[in-house]
Design an enzyme around this catalytic site. Sequence first.
Site, PDB file in Angstrom:
ATOM      1  N   LEU A 104       0.881  -1.169   0.000  1.00 48.79           N
ATOM      2  CA  LEU A 104       0.000   0.000   0.000  1.00 48.79           C
ATOM      3  C   LEU A 104       0.922   1.222   0.000  1.00 48.79           C
ATOM      4  O   LEU A 104       2.007   1.173   0.598  1.00 48.79           O
ATOM      5  CB  LEU A 104      -0.865   0.027   1.261  1.00 48.79           C
ATOM      6  CG  LEU A 104      -2.051  -0.929   1.337  1.00 48.79           C
ATOM      7  CD1 LEU A 104      -2.751  -0.796   2.689  1.00 48.79           C
ATOM      8  CD2 LEU A 104      -3.049  -0.642   0.212  1.00 48.79           C
ATOM      9  N   ASP A 105       0.486   2.307  -0.611  1.00 48.21           N
ATOM     10  CA  ASP A 105       1.279   3.543  -0.580  1.00 48.21           C
ATOM     11  C   ASP A 105       1.467   3.993   0.866  1.00 48.21           C
ATOM     12  O   ASP A 105       0.670   3.646   1.744  1.00 48.21           O
ATOM     13  CB  ASP A 105       0.550   4.659  -1.348  1.00 48.21           C
ATOM     14  CG  ASP A 105       0.409   4.336  -2.826  1.00 48.21           C
ATOM     15  OD1 ASP A 105       1.167   3.487  -3.315  1.00 48.21           O
ATOM     16  OD2 ASP A 105      -0.478   4.932  -3.458  1.00 48.21           O
ATOM     17  N   LYS A 106       2.487   4.834   1.067  1.00 43.56           N
ATOM     18  CA  LYS A 106       2.780   5.316   2.433  1.00 43.56           C
ATOM     19  C   LYS A 106       1.558   6.026   3.041  1.00 43.56           C
ATOM     20  O   LYS A 106       1.273   5.896   4.231  1.00 43.56           O
ATOM     21  CB  LYS A 106       3.982   6.257   2.370  1.00 43.56           C
ATOM     22  CG  LYS A 106       4.503   6.703   3.707  1.00 43.56           C
ATOM     23  CD  LYS A 106       5.812   7.479   3.534  1.00 43.56           C
ATOM     24  CE  LYS A 106       6.221   8.133   4.838  1.00 43.56           C
ATOM     25  NZ  LYS A 106       7.451   8.932   4.702  1.00 43.56           N
TER      26      LYS A 106
END
Length: 240
Positions: A104-106
């Site tokens: 997942l993106d940050k």
Amino acid sequence: MRLDKYLSQRLGIPRSESRRLAARGSVTVNGTVCKKADTQLDEHTAAVCVDGQPLAGQYRQFVYLMLNKPAGVVSAARDARDTTVVDLAAGDYPRRQLFPAGRLDKTSTGFVLLTDDGALAHDILAPGRHVEKEYLVTLDTPLTPEMSAGFAAGVTLADGQTLAPALAEPAGGDPCRVRVVLRQGVYHQIKRMFGVYGAGVNALHRTAIGGVALDAALAPGDYRELTEPEVETLRAAARR
Ligand code: URA
């Protein structure tokens, strides 16, 4: 060791109670329901579950954790600067080489699967397997029928790449809240898909992987082991 003796020792219950647990079908040994109390098992290697929960203290080949990733944490095993999803759980599993099965993106939140089972992770992530991932997305503009139709047909990204069909439907309530289901894993996929329609993503939360829903009782940063039925559901999704 006999199953009823094993259960009595591990659970601290009388043998008669162990036999009742087995007889009513609550006990699995290596993934198969075992109703016979006199079944012999190897207490060092058998994976025994009661009502889907692995018994504590037994050797397990692999660990499967459901983590509710908070924003600001990176989906990696190690990072020189930022806290990683593995950092959040590694203290409880010092002898395991955990890694996230998928990213997942940050800034994104929600379900990250942490495991040391490389084969299952590979199957979940393999492009040909099409394991479904479900998200709750908050846009900076209401979802339009054009966006939903475009997702269903297969969005063509700005770089010319055409993606597989996906679902984008109202999540209910706020018209900017959207339920998205993907069967692909392209970098920044959802943000880029909505970007094609000039819509920005304000928040992105993964709610399910392969038919296993993120446990609503998990606060951001919390994790728990998957139950045996949940692991089976994932395996089945990865096999399809
Ligand atoms: N798509 C994105 O754009 N970001 C994520 O974190 C996951 C899917």
